[in-house]
Motif scaffolding. Structure first.
Motif, short mmCIF file in Angstrom:
data_model
loop_
_atom_site.label_atom_id
_atom_site.label_comp_id
_atom_site.label_asym_id
_atom_site.label_seq_id
_atom_site.Cartn_x
_atom_site.Cartn_y
_atom_site.Cartn_z
N SER A 96 22.33 63.07 62.14
CA SER A 96 21.02 63.32 61.78
C SER A 96 20.88 64.39 61.29
N ILE A 97 21.09 64.54 59.77
CA ILE A 97 21.23 65.73 58.95
C ILE A 97 20.25 65.28 57.97
N THR A 98 19.70 66.27 57.28
CA THR A 98 18.77 65.99 56.14
C THR A 98 19.35 66.64 55.05
N LEU A 99 19.65 65.90 54.02
CA LEU A 99 20.30 66.36 52.75
C LEU A 99 19.60 66.44 51.63
N THR A 100 19.71 67.64 50.92
CA THR A 100 19.06 67.51 49.37
C THR A 100 20.19 67.73 48.53
N LEU A 101 20.09 67.00 47.51
CA LEU A 101 21.07 66.84 46.45
C LEU A 101 20.27 67.03 45.00
N ARG A 102 20.84 67.92 44.34
CA ARG A 102 20.20 68.16 42.97
C ARG A 102 21.18 67.66 41.87
N MET A 103 20.77 66.89 40.90
CA MET A 103 21.63 66.42 39.96
C MET A 103 20.88 66.73 38.56
N LEU A 104 22.10 67.10 37.65
CA LEU A 104 21.58 67.35 36.34
C LEU A 104 21.96 66.09 35.48
N MET A 105 20.81 65.39 34.86
CA MET A 105 20.93 64.34 34.38
C MET A 105 20.35 64.60 32.75
N HIS A 106 21.15 63.78 31.84
CA HIS A 106 20.63 63.94 30.52
C HIS A 106 19.68 62.51 30.06
N GLY A 107 18.53 62.84 29.63
CA GLY A 107 17.75 61.72 29.21
C GLY A 107 18.18 60.93 28.34
N LYS A 108 19.46 61.15 27.51
CA LYS A 108 20.01 60.11 26.48
C LYS A 108 20.97 59.31 27.23
N VAL A 109 21.33 59.38 28.59
CA VAL A 109 22.25 58.50 28.98
C VAL A 109 21.79 57.42 29.12
N MET A 110 21.91 56.20 28.09
CA MET A 110 21.57 54.91 27.86
C MET A 110 20.42 54.51 28.46
N ALA A 111 20.20 53.59 29.60
CA ALA A 111 18.88 53.14 29.94
C ALA A 111 18.35 54.12 30.92
N TRP A 112 19.23 55.12 31.45
CA TRP A 112 18.57 56.27 32.23
C TRP A 112 17.47 56.94 31.77
N ASP A 113 17.37 56.88 30.43
CA ASP A 113 16.31 57.67 29.71
C ASP A 113 15.05 56.94 30.22
N SER A 114 14.93 55.51 30.27
CA SER A 114 13.75 55.13 30.81
C SER A 114 13.27 55.44 31.99
N VAL A 115 14.16 55.48 33.19
CA VAL A 115 14.18 55.88 34.43
C VAL A 115 13.60 57.48 34.56
N LEU A 116 14.24 58.41 33.54
CA LEU A 116 13.85 59.64 33.71
C LEU A 116 12.27 59.67 33.29
N LEU A 117 11.84 58.93 32.43
CA LEU A 117 10.49 58.91 32.14
C LEU A 117 9.46 58.08 32.88
N GLY A 118 9.93 57.42 33.90
CA GLY A 118 9.05 57.01 35.11
C GLY A 118 8.87 55.61 34.65
N LYS A 119 9.23 55.00 33.75
CA LYS A 119 9.25 53.73 33.27
C LYS A 119 10.32 52.57 33.93
N GLY A 120 9.87 51.30 33.79
CA GLY A 120 10.82 50.37 34.47
C GLY A 120 10.83 50.32 36.01
N GLU A 121 11.72 49.64 36.53
CA GLU A 121 11.76 49.52 37.83
C GLU A 121 12.84 50.02 38.85
N THR A 122 13.62 50.57 37.93
CA THR A 122 15.13 50.90 38.54
C THR A 122 14.81 52.13 39.67
N VAL A 123 14.12 53.24 39.37
CA VAL A 123 13.91 54.08 40.20
C VAL A 123 13.09 53.92 41.48
#
Length: 212
Positions: A20-47
């Motif tokens: 029962s540990i709470t983790l916080t992970l921070r990741m550096l993502m590039h908006g130009k990583v294929m379809a992940w761009d739409s996730v970063l912009l809050g669009k779509g249903e992936t996130v």
């Protein structure tokens, strides 16, 4: 990066982090990583799907620069499940050819953001710990020698297929849980100048980080 909730003596094996540990992970993502761009912009249903199915809290930094910080918080199981889903999603996007047909398993790269004071434990004496993680998981792991701009954090790059990445992240988290950060941590904020960070630690006005 991680905060034990009243748990001490956490061992180094991945299984022992499943407490029962709470983790916080921070990741550096590039908006130009294929379809992940739409996730970063809050669009779509992936996130939304990743949040619901992993039970982790996921936030994505705002700003006009191409890099964003994705913060994942929750139980160890929830965080690892979210990382796994992100890795498989990136593999799916990167492995698809121009005609949408899968071109096979493509290596995925995640960049974790970790306080520099914890990186020594991750590397280990004469590089023994990071070598052990590489050999046991099959993932490629590199700890940046330089601090991220205007921060006391470093980027830890993990590359491989999703199966190896999730095992690698588990082992990295086990090490970090045993070695809490020393001193104050200045978090990395992509695209922000030191002056902007000092001007307002809690809120950055839109004109400070965007053009027009």
């Amino acid at each position: 990066m991680a905060s034990p909730d009243g748990v001490s003596g956490v061992g180094g094996s991945p299984e022992e982090t499943e407490l029962s540990i709470t983790l916080t992970l921070r990741m550096l993502m590039h908006g130009k990583v294929m379809a992940w761009d739409s996730v970063l912009l809050g669009k779509g249903e992936t996130v939304k799907r990743i949040r619901e199915q992993s039970s982790a809290r996921i936030t994505i930094s705002e700003g006009s620069c191409p890099e964003r910080i994705t913060t994942i918080t929750g139980s160890t199981d929830a965080v690892f499940r979210a990382v796994s889903m992100i890795a498989f999603k990136l593999e799916e996007d990167l492995g698809a050819g121009g005609d949408g047909v899968s071109a096979g398993r493509a290596p995925v790269t995640l960049r974790l953001v970790i306080p520099a004071s914890q990186c020594g434990s991750l590397i280990g004496k004469a590089g023994a710990k990071i070598r052990e993680i590489r050999e046991s998981t099959g993932a490629q792991v590199q700890v940046a020698g330089d601090l991220l701009p205007n921060s006391t954090e470093r980027a830890v790059t993990v590359s491989g297929v999703p199966d190896t990445i999730i095992q690698c992240v588990r082992q990295i988290c086990a090490v970090i849980l045993e070695s809490p950060p020393k001193g104050a941590t200045i978090p990395y904020h992509p695209g922000l100048s030191l002056g902007t960070i000092l001007l307002s630690a809690n809120q950055v006005r839109g004109h400070s980080i965007s053009k027009g």
